[in-house]
Design an enzyme around this catalytic site. Sequence first.
Site, PDB file in Angstrom:
ATOM      1  N   GLU A  47       0.983  -0.866   0.023  1.00 22.21           N
ATOM      2  CA  GLU A  47      -0.221  -0.316  -0.464  1.00 22.21           C
ATOM      3  C   GLU A  47       0.774   0.981  -0.015  1.00 22.21           C
ATOM      4  O   GLU A  47       1.162   0.943   0.786  1.00 22.21           O
ATOM      5  CB  GLU A  47      -1.046   0.091   1.224  1.00 22.21           C
ATOM      6  CG  GLU A  47      -2.075   1.131   1.485  1.00 22.21           C
ATOM      7  CD  GLU A  47      -2.682   1.456   2.693  1.00 22.21           C
ATOM      8  OE1 GLU A  47      -3.160   0.223   3.081  1.00 22.21           O
ATOM      9  OE2 GLU A  47      -2.886   2.655   2.824  1.00 22.21           O
ATOM     10  N   ARG A  51       0.406  10.113   0.698  1.00 25.97           N
ATOM     11  CA  ARG A  51       0.682  11.674   1.282  1.00 25.97           C
ATOM     12  C   ARG A  51       1.615  12.001   1.360  1.00 25.97           C
ATOM     13  O   ARG A  51       1.808  13.403   1.240  1.00 25.97           O
ATOM     14  CB  ARG A  51       0.919  10.665   2.493  1.00 25.97           C
ATOM     15  CG  ARG A  51      -0.356  10.591   3.404  1.00 25.97           C
ATOM     16  CD  ARG A  51       0.171   9.623   4.758  1.00 25.97           C
ATOM     17  NE  ARG A  51      -1.101   9.357   5.249  1.00 25.97           N
ATOM     18  CZ  ARG A  51      -0.486   7.858   6.009  1.00 25.97           C
ATOM     19  NH1 ARG A  51       0.296   8.125   6.567  1.00 25.97           N
ATOM     20  NH2 ARG A  51      -1.047   7.061   6.490  1.00 25.97           N
ATOM     21  N   LYS A 135     -10.653  -1.975   6.463  1.00 29.14           N
ATOM     22  CA  LYS A 135      -9.794  -1.747   7.326  1.00 29.14           C
ATOM     23  C   LYS A 135     -10.230  -1.624   8.489  1.00 29.14           C
ATOM     24  O   LYS A 135     -10.627  -0.314   8.951  1.00 29.14           O
ATOM     25  CB  LYS A 135      -9.048  -0.722   6.555  1.00 29.14           C
ATOM     26  CG  LYS A 135      -8.049  -0.203   7.062  1.00 29.14           C
ATOM     27  CD  LYS A 135      -7.358   1.209   6.613  1.00 29.14           C
ATOM     28  CE  LYS A 135      -5.583   2.344   7.001  1.00 29.14           C
ATOM     29  NZ  LYS A 135      -4.629   2.254   6.660  1.00 29.14           N
TER      30      LYS A 135
HETATM   31  C1  3PG Z   1      -1.634   4.224   8.154  1.00 31.16           C
HETATM   32  O1  3PG Z   1      -2.243   5.202   6.721  1.00 31.16           O
HETATM   33  O2  3PG Z   1      -2.768   3.297   7.644  1.00 31.16           O
HETATM   34  C2  3PG Z   1      -1.212   3.866   9.061  1.00 31.16           C
HETATM   35  O3  3PG Z   1      -0.647   5.517   9.700  1.00 31.16           O
HETATM   36  C3  3PG Z   1       0.400   2.934   9.517  1.00 31.16           C
HETATM   37  O4  3PG Z   1       0.022   3.352  10.736  1.00 31.16           O
HETATM   38  P1  3PG Z   1       1.046   2.975  11.302  1.00 31.16           P
HETATM   39  O5  3PG Z   1       1.982   3.813  10.947  1.00 31.16           O
HETATM   40  O6  3PG Z   1       0.881   3.003  13.054  1.00 31.16           O
HETATM   41  O7  3PG Z   1       1.692   1.419  11.321  1.00 31.16           O
END
Ligand code: 3PG
Length: 221
Positions: A47, A51, A135
Site C-alpha cells: 500500500e 501523502r 480496514k
Molecule cells: C496507515 O496509513 O494505515 C497508518 O498510518 C499506518 O499506521 P502505522 O504507521 O502505525 O503502521
Amino acid sequence: MMQSVLNPGLIAACAKVRVIPVLTIADARLAVPLARALATGGLTVLEITLRTDAALEAIRRIAAEVEGVIVGAGTVLDAQHATAAIQAGSQFLVSPGATPRLFDAAEHWEVPLLPGAATASEAMVAFERGYRFLKFFPAEQSGGISALKALGAPLADVKFCPTGGVGAGNMAAYLACSNVVCVGGSWVAPAKLIDCGDWAGIELLARNVREVRPGSSGTRL
Ligand code: 3PG
C-alpha cells in the site's frame, strides 16, 4: 455487485501474505528497489499512501516495473484521489474511513476498495454497502485486539485488516484473531532503512515478518 465491493481476489492475496507494508514514499526513485526488496522477502501486496507528491509516480513505477507485486493506494480520501491512483496503476484502494460520497463514487471504480472503519456503526454502514473486508483503523487507538474480538461477535461476516499501531510486538496476536485476514503497517519498511537504501535490511525484515506464526510472541525485529 460492483467491482469495488466484490473483492475475493484482494482478500485471497492479503490472506496469503498476511502483512501489507504501508509505504509513504518521498522520492519516486526509491519505489522500485523498495518494492523489490519487500517482494523478495515475501511481502507482495503493498500500500502506497497518497501523502507525498511522489506517491502517484511511485505507484506508476512499481506497477510498470515490479513483477509479482500487487500495488495499491492508501489514504484515499475522495473520488479524485481514487481516479488518479487507478490511472497510475493501483490494483486496490484503501481509505482510512469512509463517507457516503466515497461509497457512491466507489460504485464506478474497477478496482476493490478496502474502506476504513473503527466502530460497529462504521462497519455496519460499510456492510450495508456490501463490503465484507474492512480496514480496522486506527487499530491500537480504537481498542486493539479486544475491540476487534468484540466487533466479531455481532459482525460475524466481516473480516478486517487492522492498521495503525501494529508492529513486530503485536502482529502475531492480531493475526490469531479469527476475523483478521491480514495486518497493515509502516514498521516493515522504516524510514531510516529506506533513506539509506538498505534494501537487504528491508528484505530481511520482510522475511522475518513472513515467518511469524499467528499467536506467537512476536518477531525478532
Ligand atoms: C496507515 O496509513 O494505515 C497508518 O498510518 C499506518 O499506521 P502505522 O504507521 O502505525 O503502521
